[in-house]
Design an enzyme around this catalytic site. Structure first.
Site, PDB file in Angstrom:
ATOM      1  N   ASP A 176      12.668  -5.016  36.558  1.00 34.70           N
ATOM      2  CA  ASP A 176      12.364  -6.077  35.606  1.00 34.70           C
ATOM      3  C   ASP A 176      13.554  -6.174  34.658  1.00 34.70           C
ATOM      4  O   ASP A 176      14.145  -5.151  34.271  1.00 34.70           O
ATOM      5  CB  ASP A 176      11.094  -5.767  34.826  1.00 34.70           C
ATOM      6  CG  ASP A 176      10.780  -6.856  33.817  1.00 34.70           C
ATOM      7  OD1 ASP A 176      10.427  -7.970  34.238  1.00 34.70           O
ATOM      8  OD2 ASP A 176      10.928  -6.601  32.604  1.00 34.70           O
ATOM      9  N   LEU A 177      13.911  -7.366  34.253  1.00 33.47           N
ATOM     10  CA  LEU A 177      15.132  -7.552  33.463  1.00 33.47           C
ATOM     11  C   LEU A 177      15.150  -6.763  32.167  1.00 33.47           C
ATOM     12  O   LEU A 177      16.190  -6.260  31.738  1.00 33.47           O
ATOM     13  CB  LEU A 177      15.340  -9.029  33.150  1.00 33.47           C
ATOM     14  CG  LEU A 177      15.806  -9.901  34.319  1.00 33.47           C
ATOM     15  CD1 LEU A 177      15.850 -11.356  33.886  1.00 33.47           C
ATOM     16  CD2 LEU A 177      17.171  -9.447  34.830  1.00 33.47           C
TER      17      LEU A 177
ATOM     18  N   ASN B 211      10.977 -12.976  36.742  1.00 34.14           N
ATOM     19  CA  ASN B 211      10.383 -14.295  36.621  1.00 34.14           C
ATOM     20  C   ASN B 211      11.392 -15.341  36.162  1.00 34.14           C
ATOM     21  O   ASN B 211      11.113 -16.541  36.252  1.00 34.14           O
ATOM     22  CB  ASN B 211       9.213 -14.259  35.635  1.00 34.14           C
ATOM     23  CG  ASN B 211       7.959 -13.638  36.237  1.00 34.14           C
ATOM     24  OD1 ASN B 211       7.799 -13.573  37.453  1.00 34.14           O
ATOM     25  ND2 ASN B 211       7.076 -13.182  35.370  1.00 34.14           N
TER      26      ASN B 211
ATOM     27  N   ARG C 238       6.440 -15.705  23.065  1.00 32.42           N
ATOM     28  CA  ARG C 238       6.301 -14.789  24.202  1.00 32.42           C
ATOM     29  C   ARG C 238       4.900 -14.867  24.811  1.00 32.42           C
ATOM     30  O   ARG C 238       4.745 -14.885  26.040  1.00 32.42           O
ATOM     31  CB  ARG C 238       6.595 -13.350  23.778  1.00 32.42           C
ATOM     32  CG  ARG C 238       8.061 -13.029  23.599  1.00 32.42           C
ATOM     33  CD  ARG C 238       8.280 -11.536  23.428  1.00 32.42           C
ATOM     34  NE  ARG C 238       7.621 -11.005  22.235  1.00 32.42           N
ATOM     35  CZ  ARG C 238       8.203 -10.936  21.047  1.00 32.42           C
ATOM     36  NH1 ARG C 238       9.439 -11.364  20.883  1.00 32.42           N
ATOM     37  NH2 ARG C 238       7.545 -10.436  20.005  1.00 32.42           N
TER      38      ARG C 238
END
Length: 258
Positions: A45-46, A153, A75
């Site tokens: 995940d980034l 994503n 967010r």
């Protein structure tokens, strides 16, 4: 030096990644490793690699005194809109979703963003600063022969801009955006892109999650899963759990080595 020997070296308490450990961190959890599994790749995940809090600093310049609340609402709506669109069959890529969520968050707070400020805030998502241990860890894993890829994503454009901005693009074997599957994590179709793109079975790919929800999704999919809990948040109350947790890439390296 073999790959396994190298990984054991970097995972040790005095290894090169240990120098990146914060002075005070949550306790790591390392259960017994899965037997007879050779780890040959890592999907990230980034935010395990990049500090997401940089967006808030840009927001403070745009909306002084309101940045924390604006970014919190942004967010929350970002993920809600992504999952709502995926569930309803109304897919749009994450850059579009990010802009829509920002419009809601600003409007809910009575903020009128100019077109310039809106673009500036959305662009900030692709201009994040890597965590201090990111580059040395990636370089070590590259030398060890592991296949590496973000599985994010982020839209393809957002992902490419982020890696190029940080000068890290050359350290990955692939850049995997869930846009390829026209959905978002935690859909199994999103996680399935990792094995498909890297050409490895899921059992040989560790997934490094930043969010507890992402760790649960990866575990449900069947990845060996590590929850990199950078910010020391509480675990999710879900039936799935990561195989191990820790606050830095040093603990992830130890998990991969085992």
């Amino acid at each position: 030096m073999s790959r396994r020997q190298f990984l054991r070296l970097v995972a040790g308490a005095g290894g090169l990644l240990g120098a990146c450990r914060p002075k005070s961190t949550p306790t790591a959890s390392q259960p017994p490793a899965r037997e007879n599994v050779e780890i040959r790749g890592i999907c990230f995940d980034l935010f395990t690699l990049f500090d997401p809090r940089g967006v808030e600093r840009v927001a403070e310049a745009v909306a002084p005194g309101q940045a924390a609340e604006l970014c919190r609402d942004w967010r929350v709506r970002q993920f809600e809109y992504a999952w709502l669109r995926a569930t309803a069959g109304q897919y749009r890529d994450f850059e579009v979703v990010t802009g829509e969520a920002l419009d809601y968050a600003a409007g809910a707070r009575g903020l009128s963003l100019s077109a310039v400020d809106r673009r500036r805030l959305v662009a900030a998502c692709s201009e994040l600063t890597p965590w201090p241990d990111t580059r040395p860890a990636l370089e070590a894993w590259r030398r060890a022969g592991l296949r590496l890829a973000p599985l994010a994503n982020y839209s393809p454009g957002m992902l490419s801009r982020l890696l190029a901005h940080a000068g890290l693009a050359g350290l990955f074997d692939a850049e995997i955006s869930t846009d390829r599957a026209r959905t978002f994590k935690p859909s199994p179709r999103a996680y399935a892109l990792g094995p498909a793109v890297l050409g490895l079975p899921r059992e040989q790919i560790v997934f490094a999650a930043f969010g507890g929800w992402d760790a649960a999704g990866a575990a449900w999919y069947g990845f060996p899963t590590f929850w990199l809990n950078r910010l020391g948040v509480a675990p999710e109350a879900l039936s799935a759990a990561a195989d191990a947790t820790g606050p830095t890439l040093a603990e992830l390296a130890a998990f991969v080595a085992r």
